[in-house]
Enzyme design. Structure first.
Site, PDB file in Angstrom:
ATOM      1  CB  THR A  40      -4.005  -3.259  11.088  1.00 61.98           C
ATOM      2  OG1 THR A  40      -4.633  -3.173   9.850  1.00 61.98           O
ATOM      3  CG2 THR A  40      -3.568  -1.840  11.570  1.00 61.98           C
ATOM      4  CB  THR A  68      -7.856  -1.816   7.710  1.00 65.25           C
ATOM      5  OG1 THR A  68      -7.636  -1.316   6.381  1.00 65.25           O
ATOM      6  CG2 THR A  68      -9.248  -1.979   7.956  1.00 65.25           C
ATOM      7  CB  VAL A 115      -1.030   0.078   1.212  1.00 64.29           C
ATOM      8  CG1 VAL A 115      -1.481   1.479   1.286  1.00 64.29           C
ATOM      9  CG2 VAL A 115      -2.005  -1.047   1.047  1.00 64.29           C
ATOM     10  CB  CYS A 120      -7.601  -6.551   3.160  1.00 63.36           C
ATOM     11  SG  CYS A 120      -6.333  -5.222   2.770  1.00 63.36           S
ATOM     12  CG  ASP A 138       9.403  -0.503   5.491  1.00 61.25           C
ATOM     13  OD1 ASP A 138       8.285  -0.598   5.248  1.00 61.25           O
ATOM     14  OD2 ASP A 138       9.906  -1.515   6.430  1.00 61.25           O
ATOM     15  NE  ARG A 172       1.161  -8.707   3.812  1.00 63.28           N
ATOM     16  CZ  ARG A 172       0.770  -7.518   3.753  1.00 63.28           C
ATOM     17  NH1 ARG A 172       1.107  -6.978   5.001  1.00 63.28           N
ATOM     18  NH2 ARG A 172       0.469  -6.992   2.677  1.00 63.28           N
TER      19      ARG A 172
END
Length: 460
Positions: free
Chosen positions: A90, A125, A22, A265, A40, A336
């Site tokens: 998240t 999120t 993202v 997500c 990062d 992931r």
């Protein structure tokens, strides 16, 4: 001259904190218009970006090689920016409660380097309230500054769809929010620099947070319905894909499809909403029911594979199964929370040896996360069953005869010759003996053709 004007005139910089699937595309997009610092904590990732390599494959090596983003792992460089965008993962914990560790860590890092008159916008999120109730206190503690006086905050939920080359940052309406009207106006104008289709101003930060979390919860529920239909129709001996194609002819039928729901997500975000709801004394019925169906689909696919192997007279314990695709979605290297791993674990419980083929997956992440090393197509031989789990573009060049050669005793069949003799009982008997278990999770291949040339074919 406000902060927006200073950013536009390159008198101030934007920073991106978190350069994953993202954050990195956002940094690259802004760098076309303004000065950008890309931060990062992963030094290896930063070194790859500096070398012009895009490990996410979201924008490509050429774009990374030509971008003006200042890639860094030195947090002190964040002090050179006045507009900060936080885009870190998240995830959820093993007990399926929110894991805010990455977000809290990023907030502490930013707080240590936050200067007066800055704006911080979160994109991660979260459930409603996280930005103001959890992130702001961390920023204040680490910086010694006061929110609303020395710095402002906003929230603009990410909507980038990894691996999707059509729906990009520039072509998706961006929801923006701010703690007050002045902040909202600046945040909106900054994002309008890169979002061609414009922004939508949410009335509050909590509204924007809630809007994001329900987007993925809604999709999750719709896919769960499709998965439940697949289970029902498979019991009835009805092809689910054929049913959905027929139902899809109605103008208001929502075209969702069954599948393995993983990733960072859709398979995660609904738990953020239900967690907050439970804190308020409400226990979700629909959302968690949908989550349970989707979480169990890996086991369902594995059990269906075993059942089909038994029907094909295959010895399950000690069998060899190849799985094509292990990322959480097609044409994306992200592994992931991939539910293909659930299929592998369940098959291994039956004593099955599993080989994985995936030319797209990030091999380093695959090893670190799951201790899996993928192999090449040429290594897939003498298989008892093959599962096509993820429809990568790279797999679409394989035809059914190519696949048939990957089984133990199967021989390719000339389709023209097959059509000439298909009505004979001898041919039917040969096909039955040559039955090869092909689990086509997303329906990449033609069912009738697969069954005609001897596959024991199954799909969701």
């Amino acid at each position: 001259m406000n902060l927006y004007d200073r950013i536009k005139n390159r008198q101030e910089k934007i920073s991106l904190i978190g350069l994953g699937y993202v954050g990195m595309p956002i940094a690259v997009a802004f760098a076309k218009k303004v000065d950008v610092i890309g931060f990062d904590v992963n030094r290896e990732k930063i070194e790859q970006y500096k070398k012009g390599i895009d490990p996410t494959k979201e924008v490509g090596n050429d774009v990374i090689q030509n971008t003006t983003v200042e890639f860094t792992y030195e947090e002190s460089m964040l002090r050179d920016s006045k507009f900060h965008i936080v885009a870190v993962p998240t995830p959820v914990k093993d007990d399926r409660t929110p894991d805010l560790t990455p977000l809290e860590s990023a907030s502490r890092t930013l707080g240590r380097n936050l200067t007066k008159n800055s704006i911080v916008v979160y994109e991660s999120t979260v459930y409603p309230g996280v930005t103001e109730d959890i992130c702001v206190p961390i920023l204040e503690k680490e910086s010694g500054l006061k929110c609303g006086v020395d710095f402002k905050v906003g929230y603009s939920p990410e909507r980038i769809n990894p691996g999707d080359q059509e729906h990009r940052l520039e072509s998706i309406i961006k929801v923006v929010s701010g703690m007050d009207e002045e902040t909202l106006d600046i945040v909106a104008k900054v994002y309008e620099l890169v979002v061609d289709v414009g922004v939508y101003k949410a009335e509050s930060i909590k509204v924007a947070e809630a809007a994001k979390v329900i987007e993925n919860a809604q999709r999750d529920i719709n896919i769960a319905f499709m998965n439940e239909l697949s289970i029902i129709f498979n019991k009835m001996g009805i092809d689910t894909k054929a049913v959905l194609e027929a139902a899809g002819t109605k103008w208001n039928f929502l075209k969702f499809f069954p599948g393995l729901v993983g990733g960072h997500c859709i398979g995660v975000d609904p738990y953020y909403l239900t967690y907050k709801a439970e804190q308020m004394g409400y226990y979700s019925q629909i959302i968690l029911s949908g989550r349970k169906i989707n979480d169990d689909m890996g086991k369902y696919v594995a059990e269906s594979t075993v059942k089909n192997m038994i029907k094909a007279n295959k010895q399950v314990n000690g069998a060899k199964v190849a799985i094509f695709g292990i990322t959480f979605k097609e044409n994306c290297p992200d592994v992931r929370n991939t539910k293909v791993v659930d299929v592998i674990k369940e098959l291994e419980e039956y004593g099955v040896t599993v080989k994985v083929v995936d030319p797209v997956a990030d091999k380093e992440d695959l090893w670190q996360e799951y201790r899996i090393n993928p192999c090449g197509v040429d290594e897939i031989k003498e298989m008892d069953a093959i599962i096509f789990a993820v429809p990568h573009e790279e797999f679409k060049d394989l035809n059914l005869n190519d696949i048939k050669l990957m089984y133990g005793s199967a021989e390719p069949i000339d389709l023209e010759v097959m059509n000439e003799v298909a009505a004979t009982s001898e041919f039917e008997a040969e096909i039955q003996r040559d039955s090869c278990v092909l689990m086509d999770i997303k329906g990449m291949f033609d069912r009738k053709e697969a069954e005609q040339i001897g596959f024991k074919y199954w799909r969701l």
